[in-house]
Design a protein around this motif. Structure first.
Motif, mmCIF file in Angstrom:
data_model
loop_
_atom_site.group_PDB
_atom_site.id
_atom_site.type_symbol
_atom_site.label_atom_id
_atom_site.label_comp_id
_atom_site.label_asym_id
_atom_site.label_seq_id
_atom_site.Cartn_x
_atom_site.Cartn_y
_atom_site.Cartn_z
ATOM 1 N N UNK A 202 0.858 -1.188 0.000
ATOM 2 C CA UNK A 202 0.000 0.000 0.000
ATOM 3 C C UNK A 202 0.892 1.235 0.000
ATOM 4 N N UNK A 203 0.784 2.012 -1.062
ATOM 5 C CA UNK A 203 1.530 3.260 -1.145
ATOM 6 C C UNK A 203 0.576 4.380 -0.776
ATOM 7 N N UNK A 204 0.627 4.808 0.491
ATOM 8 C CA UNK A 204 -0.299 5.830 0.958
ATOM 9 C C UNK A 204 -0.100 7.144 0.201
ATOM 10 N N UNK A 205 1.156 7.439 -0.156
ATOM 11 C CA UNK A 205 1.431 8.609 -1.017
ATOM 12 C C UNK A 205 1.167 8.187 -2.459
ATOM 13 N N UNK A 206 -0.145 8.108 -2.774
ATOM 14 C CA UNK A 206 -0.571 7.478 -4.018
ATOM 15 C C UNK A 206 -0.114 8.154 -5.281
ATOM 16 N N UNK A 207 0.384 9.392 -5.186
ATOM 17 C CA UNK A 207 0.888 10.082 -6.374
ATOM 18 C C UNK A 207 2.171 9.443 -6.907
ATOM 19 N N UNK A 208 2.765 8.522 -6.140
ATOM 20 C CA UNK A 208 3.957 7.802 -6.624
ATOM 21 C C UNK A 208 3.575 6.645 -7.535
ATOM 22 N N UNK A 209 2.314 6.586 -7.931
ATOM 23 C CA UNK A 209 1.812 5.502 -8.755
ATOM 24 C C UNK A 209 2.648 5.125 -9.966
ATOM 25 N N UNK A 210 3.189 6.079 -10.749
ATOM 26 C CA UNK A 210 3.927 5.683 -11.952
ATOM 27 C C UNK A 210 5.069 4.696 -11.713
ATOM 28 N N UNK A 211 5.796 4.839 -10.612
ATOM 29 C CA UNK A 211 6.884 3.889 -10.358
ATOM 30 C C UNK A 211 6.338 2.530 -9.948
ATOM 31 N N UNK A 212 5.205 2.514 -9.252
ATOM 32 C CA UNK A 212 4.578 1.239 -8.895
ATOM 33 C C UNK A 212 4.061 0.550 -10.153
ATOM 34 N N UNK A 213 3.440 1.315 -11.051
ATOM 35 C CA UNK A 213 2.970 0.737 -12.302
ATOM 36 C C UNK A 213 4.128 0.109 -13.086
ATOM 37 N N UNK A 214 5.267 0.773 -13.078
ATOM 38 C CA UNK A 214 6.431 0.232 -13.786
ATOM 39 C C UNK A 214 6.850 -1.102 -13.187
ATOM 40 N N UNK A 215 6.905 -1.163 -11.859
ATOM 41 C CA UNK A 215 7.283 -2.410 -11.190
ATOM 42 C C UNK A 215 6.283 -3.517 -11.508
ATOM 43 N N UNK A 216 4.995 -3.184 -11.464
ATOM 44 C CA UNK A 216 3.960 -4.180 -11.741
ATOM 45 C C UNK A 216 4.055 -4.695 -13.176
ATOM 46 N N UNK A 217 4.235 -3.787 -14.119
ATOM 47 C CA UNK A 217 4.335 -4.199 -15.523
ATOM 48 C C UNK A 217 5.561 -5.079 -15.745
ATOM 49 N N UNK A 218 6.678 -4.697 -15.160
ATOM 50 C CA UNK A 218 7.904 -5.477 -15.318
ATOM 51 C C UNK A 218 7.790 -6.856 -14.672
ATOM 52 N N UNK A 219 6.930 -6.983 -13.666
ATOM 53 C CA UNK A 219 6.702 -8.283 -13.032
ATOM 54 C C UNK A 219 5.622 -9.097 -13.738
ATOM 55 N N UNK A 220 4.951 -8.519 -14.717
ATOM 56 C CA UNK A 220 3.992 -9.269 -15.512
ATOM 57 C C UNK A 220 2.541 -9.168 -15.083
ATOM 58 N N UNK A 221 2.197 -8.167 -14.289
ATOM 59 C CA UNK A 221 0.802 -7.991 -13.899
ATOM 60 C C UNK A 221 -0.059 -7.559 -15.074
ATOM 61 N N UNK A 222 0.527 -6.814 -15.994
ATOM 62 C CA UNK A 222 -0.170 -6.368 -17.191
ATOM 63 C C UNK A 222 0.879 -6.025 -18.242
#
Length: 284
Positions: A67-87
């Motif tokens: 849970x990233x409470x500072x949700x504006x950091x979303x772009x780096x989380x999206x990058x991690x998720x994509x690189x791990x194969x979530x989408x």
């Protein structure tokens, strides 16, 4: 202890996260580059090594939660998720556009792998406490990893969550404070000085550590130490650099949300790609 080979692998993963994050923001021409970049090394360790997750089964009941409470950091989380194969990684190019699955702030209803909708600062901390309590009551062998910003810690809701987590003895909750020492409109010390965060959390009966938030090895070792503590929540204060990896952002104060041009993006991408190439040579 983490071996040198794994450290290099996670450094490579961090470089890839930064590259993809910069591409997203560069395509849009603006975004929350400062706080997105400062937590990348922590994301690399969590998604690259620590967390028990199933990218093809993002709602798996026994997963570790992030849970990233500072949700504006979303772009780096999206990058991690994509690189791990979530989408698919090509979805990153749609950041914050009409119809996207990747909004400016994290949204669990839109993005596979996002466990909690965040962005209203402070609320993610409360949610993390509730989720950790629920998992504890259900006797799940899982952890909740929470990231809060140092500016965000000026919110009273965060401290209510901190008190509750301690009272409930949530040993399955590990909180990271992104102590990059800046917030939207200046330095935290000039706006509402947080003082010694590690010491404060210790008085709230949290297991407290403070480390270099840019060191893969220190992040990994701190998490392992935190996981050894079962009777109280843990905090890891990350001393980070806002905008790390983008010199044009590191050098300025107003880098919370900023516009970027092609020259800035291309120069920063070249630096990051050179860093990645050097790491790949080390791995070989």
């Amino acid at each position: 202890m983490i071996d040198k080979y794994k450290i290099v692998e996670l450094q490579k993963f961090a470089a890839r996260i930064r590259i993809e994050t910069l591409k997203q923001i560069g395509k849009r021409g603006f975004g929350h580059i400062g706080g997105a970049m400062s937590i990348v090394d922590t994301l690399s360790v969590l998604y690259g090594e620590i967390m028990n997750i199933r990218p093809k089964e993002p709602k798996w009941d026994n997963r570790d939660w992030f849970i990233c409470s500072k949700g504006h950091a979303g772009p780096s989380i999206y990058s991690a998720l994509a690189l791990k194969g979530y989408f698919p990684i090509d979805k990153l190019a749609t950041l914050n556009q009409n119809g996207t699955m990747l909004p400016s702030h994290c949204d669990r209803n839109l993005t596979p792998g996002i466990d909690m909708t965040t962005g209203s600062l402070g609320q993610g901390a409360s949610a993390a406490v509730g989720i950790a309590l629920g998992n504890k009551m259900d006797e799940r062998d899982s952890y909740v990893y929470l990231v809060v910003g140092d500016g965000e810690m000026q919110e009273g809701q965060v401290w209510e969550a901190i008190l509750s987590a301690s009272q409930l003895k949530l040993g399955n909750l590990i909180m990271f404070v992104d102590n990059n020492k800046q917030q939207l409109d200046g330095y935290t010390k000039d706006i509402n000085d947080l003082g010694d965060i590690k010491a404060k959390l210790k008085t709230f009966n949290w297991h407290s550590q403070e480390i270099d938030g840019g060191s893969i090895e220190e992040i990994y070792n701190a998490i392992e130490k935190a996981k050894d503590v079962k009777d109280k929540p843990s905090v890891i204060v990350l001393n980070t650099i806002k905008g790390k990896g983008c010199l044009f952002a590191e050098k300025i104060l107003n880098n919370h949300h900023m516009t970027v041009n092609d020259d800035q993006v291309n120069e920063a991408l070249a630096d990051l790609e050179n860093e990645l190439s050097a790491l790949e040579r080390m791995a070989n």
